[in-house]
Design a protein around this motif. Structure first.
Motif, PDB file in Angstrom:
ATOM      1  N   MET A 211      -8.157  -9.503 -26.632  1.00 53.45           N
ATOM      2  CA  MET A 211      -7.145  -8.964 -25.731  1.00 53.45           C
ATOM      3  C   MET A 211      -7.658  -7.709 -25.038  1.00 53.45           C
ATOM      4  O   MET A 211      -7.436  -7.511 -23.832  1.00 53.45           O
ATOM      5  N   LEU A 212      -8.350  -6.836 -25.769  1.00 45.08           N
ATOM      6  CA  LEU A 212      -8.907  -5.624 -25.164  1.00 45.08           C
ATOM      7  C   LEU A 212      -9.936  -5.967 -24.094  1.00 45.08           C
ATOM      8  O   LEU A 212      -9.989  -5.316 -23.036  1.00 45.08           O
ATOM      9  N   ALA A 213     -10.739  -6.996 -24.333  1.00 47.51           N
ATOM     10  CA  ALA A 213     -11.719  -7.429 -23.327  1.00 47.51           C
ATOM     11  C   ALA A 213     -11.013  -7.947 -22.070  1.00 47.51           C
ATOM     12  O   ALA A 213     -11.421  -7.642 -20.941  1.00 47.51           O
ATOM     13  N   ILE A 214      -9.941  -8.714 -22.274  1.00 44.44           N
ATOM     14  CA  ILE A 214      -9.185  -9.248 -21.130  1.00 44.44           C
ATOM     15  C   ILE A 214      -8.539  -8.123 -20.336  1.00 44.44           C
ATOM     16  O   ILE A 214      -8.590  -8.099 -19.100  1.00 44.44           O
ATOM     17  N   LEU A 215      -7.937  -7.162 -21.038  1.00 46.48           N
ATOM     18  CA  LEU A 215      -7.286  -6.044 -20.350  1.00 46.48           C
ATOM     19  C   LEU A 215      -8.297  -5.205 -19.570  1.00 46.48           C
ATOM     20  O   LEU A 215      -7.988  -4.702 -18.485  1.00 46.48           O
ATOM     21  N   LEU A 216      -9.507  -5.052 -20.123  1.00 52.01           N
ATOM     22  CA  LEU A 216     -10.544  -4.307 -19.416  1.00 52.01           C
ATOM     23  C   LEU A 216     -10.943  -5.025 -18.134  1.00 52.01           C
ATOM     24  O   LEU A 216     -11.014  -4.420 -17.052  1.00 52.01           O
ATOM     25  N   LEU A 217     -11.190  -6.324 -18.233  1.00 47.89           N
ATOM     26  CA  LEU A 217     -11.560  -7.108 -17.050  1.00 47.89           C
ATOM     27  C   LEU A 217     -10.438  -7.118 -16.016  1.00 47.89           C
ATOM     28  O   LEU A 217     -10.673  -6.947 -14.814  1.00 47.89           O
ATOM     29  N   TYR A 218      -9.238  -7.302 -16.499  1.00 53.00           N
ATOM     30  CA  TYR A 218      -8.095  -7.374 -15.583  1.00 53.00           C
ATOM     31  C   TYR A 218      -7.812  -6.020 -14.940  1.00 53.00           C
ATOM     32  O   TYR A 218      -7.464  -5.949 -13.764  1.00 53.00           O
ATOM     33  N   GLY A 219      -7.975  -4.942 -15.722  1.00 55.78           N
ATOM     34  CA  GLY A 219      -7.774  -3.604 -15.164  1.00 55.78           C
ATOM     35  C   GLY A 219      -8.759  -3.290 -14.063  1.00 55.78           C
ATOM     36  O   GLY A 219      -8.385  -2.743 -13.013  1.00 55.78           O
ATOM     37  N   ILE A 220     -10.032  -3.635 -14.274  1.00 54.91           N
ATOM     38  CA  ILE A 220     -11.049  -3.409 -13.240  1.00 54.91           C
ATOM     39  C   ILE A 220     -10.737  -4.231 -11.995  1.00 54.91           C
ATOM     40  O   ILE A 220     -10.796  -3.739 -10.860  1.00 54.91           O
ATOM     41  N   THR A 221     -10.377  -5.510 -12.203  1.00 59.86           N
ATOM     42  CA  THR A 221     -10.047  -6.389 -11.078  1.00 59.86           C
ATOM     43  C   THR A 221      -8.837  -5.866 -10.308  1.00 59.86           C
ATOM     44  O   THR A 221      -8.817  -5.875  -9.065  1.00 59.86           O
ATOM     45  N   MET A 222      -7.833  -5.396 -11.025  1.00 57.01           N
ATOM     46  CA  MET A 222      -6.626  -4.887 -10.382  1.00 57.01           C
ATOM     47  C   MET A 222      -6.921  -3.637  -9.562  1.00 57.01           C
ATOM     48  O   MET A 222      -6.426  -3.483  -8.436  1.00 57.01           O
ATOM     49  N   CYS A 223      -7.720  -2.716 -10.115  1.00 53.46           N
ATOM     50  CA  CYS A 223      -8.058  -1.487  -9.384  1.00 53.46           C
ATOM     51  C   CYS A 223      -8.806  -1.798  -8.092  1.00 53.46           C
ATOM     52  O   CYS A 223      -8.510  -1.232  -7.036  1.00 53.46           O
ATOM     53  N   ILE A 224      -9.777  -2.709  -8.173  1.00 49.56           N
ATOM     54  CA  ILE A 224     -10.543  -3.086  -6.979  1.00 49.56           C
ATOM     55  C   ILE A 224      -9.630  -3.749  -5.946  1.00 49.56           C
ATOM     56  O   ILE A 224      -9.682  -3.446  -4.751  1.00 49.56           O
ATOM     57  N   THR A 225      -8.773  -4.652  -6.422  1.00 52.93           N
ATOM     58  CA  THR A 225      -7.866  -5.358  -5.515  1.00 52.93           C
ATOM     59  C   THR A 225      -6.900  -4.404  -4.836  1.00 52.93           C
ATOM     60  O   THR A 225      -6.686  -4.476  -3.614  1.00 52.93           O
ATOM     61  N   LEU A 226      -6.296  -3.497  -5.608  1.00 49.75           N
ATOM     62  CA  LEU A 226      -5.343  -2.555  -5.032  1.00 49.75           C
ATOM     63  C   LEU A 226      -6.019  -1.598  -4.048  1.00 49.75           C
ATOM     64  O   LEU A 226      -5.411  -1.166  -3.063  1.00 49.75           O
ATOM     65  N   PHE A 227      -7.289  -1.271  -4.301  1.00 51.15           N
ATOM     66  CA  PHE A 227      -8.026  -0.432  -3.356  1.00 51.15           C
ATOM     67  C   PHE A 227      -8.186  -1.149  -2.015  1.00 51.15           C
ATOM     68  O   PHE A 227      -7.974  -0.562  -0.948  1.00 51.15           O
ATOM     69  N   PHE A 228      -8.557  -2.442  -2.066  1.00 50.38           N
ATOM     70  CA  PHE A 228      -8.703  -3.201  -0.823  1.00 50.38           C
ATOM     71  C   PHE A 228      -7.355  -3.408  -0.145  1.00 50.38           C
ATOM     72  O   PHE A 228      -7.261  -3.367   1.086  1.00 50.38           O
ATOM     73  N   ILE A 229      -6.317  -3.637  -0.955  1.00 48.03           N
ATOM     74  CA  ILE A 229      -4.983  -3.782  -0.390  1.00 48.03           C
ATOM     75  C   ILE A 229      -4.567  -2.510   0.323  1.00 48.03           C
ATOM     76  O   ILE A 229      -3.996  -2.533   1.424  1.00 48.03           O
ATOM     77  N   TRP A 230      -4.864  -1.362  -0.281  1.00 46.97           N
ATOM     78  CA  TRP A 230      -4.554  -0.075   0.336  1.00 46.97           C
ATOM     79  C   TRP A 230      -5.306   0.085   1.656  1.00 46.97           C
ATOM     80  O   TRP A 230      -4.742   0.520   2.655  1.00 46.97           O
ATOM     81  N   SER A 231      -6.577  -0.287   1.658  1.00 44.84           N
ATOM     82  CA  SER A 231      -7.384  -0.173   2.878  1.00 44.84           C
ATOM     83  C   SER A 231      -6.849  -1.072   3.989  1.00 44.84           C
ATOM     84  O   SER A 231      -6.749  -0.655   5.150  1.00 44.84           O
ATOM     85  N   ILE A 232      -6.507  -2.307   3.626  1.00 43.07           N
ATOM     86  CA  ILE A 232      -5.974  -3.234   4.616  1.00 43.07           C
ATOM     87  C   ILE A 232      -4.627  -2.737   5.150  1.00 43.07           C
ATOM     88  O   ILE A 232      -4.359  -2.799   6.354  1.00 43.07           O
ATOM     89  N   TRP A 233      -3.797  -2.235   4.262  1.00 44.16           N
ATOM     90  CA  TRP A 233      -2.484  -1.738   4.673  1.00 44.16           C
ATOM     91  C   TRP A 233      -2.630  -0.548   5.623  1.00 44.16           C
ATOM     92  O   TRP A 233      -1.909  -0.465   6.629  1.00 44.16           O
ATOM     93  N   ILE A 234      -3.557   0.360   5.322  1.00 46.02           N
ATOM     94  CA  ILE A 234      -3.785   1.517   6.186  1.00 46.02           C
ATOM     95  C   ILE A 234      -4.160   1.071   7.592  1.00 46.02           C
ATOM     96  O   ILE A 234      -3.634   1.570   8.607  1.00 46.02           O
ATOM     97  N   LYS A 235      -5.063   0.094   7.688  1.00 47.98           N
ATOM     98  CA  LYS A 235      -5.530  -0.365   8.997  1.00 47.98           C
ATOM     99  C   LYS A 235      -4.468  -1.141   9.755  1.00 47.98           C
ATOM    100  O   LYS A 235      -4.334  -1.014  10.970  1.00 47.98           O
ATOM    101  N   MET A 236      -3.670  -1.929   9.030  1.00 51.08           N
ATOM    102  CA  MET A 236      -2.675  -2.753   9.699  1.00 51.08           C
ATOM    103  C   MET A 236      -1.435  -1.973  10.098  1.00 51.08           C
ATOM    104  O   MET A 236      -0.885  -2.169  11.179  1.00 51.08           O
ATOM    105  N   GLU A 237      -0.988  -1.072   9.223  1.00 51.07           N
ATOM    106  CA  GLU A 237       0.279  -0.391   9.458  1.00 51.07           C
ATOM    107  C   GLU A 237       0.114   0.953  10.160  1.00 51.07           C
ATOM    108  O   GLU A 237       1.017   1.383  10.878  1.00 51.07           O
ATOM    109  N   LEU A 238      -1.013   1.621   9.962  1.00 51.04           N
ATOM    110  CA  LEU A 238      -1.137   2.982  10.467  1.00 51.04           C
ATOM    111  C   LEU A 238      -2.180   3.127  11.566  1.00 51.04           C
ATOM    112  O   LEU A 238      -1.995   3.890  12.520  1.00 51.04           O
ATOM    113  N   LEU A 239      -3.305   2.453  11.419  1.00 51.44           N
ATOM    114  CA  LEU A 239      -4.409   2.686  12.349  1.00 51.44           C
ATOM    115  C   LEU A 239      -4.640   1.476  13.257  1.00 51.44           C
ATOM    116  O   LEU A 239      -5.448   1.530  14.144  1.00 51.44           O
TER     117      LEU A 239
END
Length: 298
Positions: free
Chosen positions: A270-298
């Motif tokens: 479970m700890l291994a899964i949470l580590l993998l999922y946490g890294i994946t989530m952080c990367i995904t949310l970073f890209f989502i934030w970047s896309i949102w900035i470009k689409m909604e603001l810039l």
């Protein structure tokens, strides 16, 4: 029509959809019911009330099993006891909708900006983005080189001003991006479950059902927390925040119940899964934030 005539009709039914002869209430070929809509309105009301009651019973059983018996919902649903439970996917959509609705309301209350603060922030932004209004000695290197960046200062200033004028609208927009990202991340979590626990459950669908249930529980938990914060907004102590500590415990017992592994192996995996999922989530949310900035603001 009396009961004998009804019984004869059910025993000699012909499906109006595919013309298959069958007995019973559902066509074995296409699954259509022999239910007739050409009947007095009072019978339709009775049928509707029965369907609503059955729905309430299923959602109650689903919720109690989901909350108090981690992993039981997924295990019984996969074992064929599906009629007694609400569809895991439908329950997830329902809880996700309520969660993001309440989160939008809560965030809207927290990000209210007074007119005085808005003017001060706008003034600070203009001073930072227009270095010509400041003496040359006080300019930093970053300010001098700002025009060489990919984003024009005027464009950035206008975007920040729009956010300050209506922060709730942009917060709702960003939460919409987050909700979709979590929806697409859930199958990734199920893939990690399959990758590490595939010897316990061979097929990916089993892990997907557990992933849906565990995400639904997390949404439900945060719904309770947000509701308490909305009902009791002004406090010095927030004991509901400690409920977050129950998430890893719930995830552990859910995996323990479904996969039937030892406590030690289940915990390490479970700890291994949470580590993998946490890294994946952080990367995904970073890209989502970047896309949102470009689409909604810039």
């Amino acid at each position: 029509m009396n009961s004998e005539e009804s019984q004869v009709k059910l025993e000699n039914a012909e499906c109006k959809n595919c013309k298959t002869q069958f007995t019973g209430k559902y066509c074995p070929n296409c699954g259509q019911s022999v239910y007739e809509f050409e009947k007095p309105f009072r019978f339709l009301i009775v049928d509707l009330a029965g369907n609503i009651f059955a729905f309430d019973t299923r959602i109650w059983k689903s919720m109690t099993s989901l909350i108090f018996r981690p992993g039981k919902f997924a295990q019984e649903y996969l074992s064929g006891y599906r009629a007694r439970y609400m569809s895991p996917f439908r329950l997830y959509i329902f809880m996700s909708f309520i969660f993001f609705l309440l989160l939008s309301i809560y965030a809207g209350r927290k990000i209210q900006i007074s007119e005085k603060d808005r003017q001060e922030i706008n003034l600070s932004i203009n001073e930072q983005l227009n270095p010509t209004n400041t003496s040359a000695d006080s300019l930093s290197t970053n300010q001098l080189n700002f025009d060489t960046t990919s984003i024009a200062p005027e464009k950035l200033s206008n975007a920040l001003t729009r956010v300050l004028n209506d922060p709730k609208m942009y917060m709702d927009s960003f939460l919409k991006f987050v909700s979709w990202s979590l929806f697409f991340l859930m199958p990734v979590y199920a893939f990690f479950l399959w990758m590490i626990f595939r010897k316990s459950k061979k097929y990916y669908y089993s892990h997907l059902v557990l992933a849906i249930n565990q995400h639904t529980f997390v949404f439900l938990l945060f719904i309770v927390i947000i509701c308490l914060k909305l009902i009791f907004p002004i406090r010095t102590y927030y004991p509901e925040n400690y409920l977050i500590a129950s998430i890893p415990i719930y995830l552990f017992f859910g995996k323990l119940h479904l996969y039937k592994r030892s406590w030690g192996k289940t915990l390490l995996r479970m700890l291994a899964i949470l580590l993998l999922y946490g890294i994946t989530m952080c990367i995904t949310l970073f890209f989502i934030w970047s896309i949102w900035i470009k689409m909604e603001l810039l």
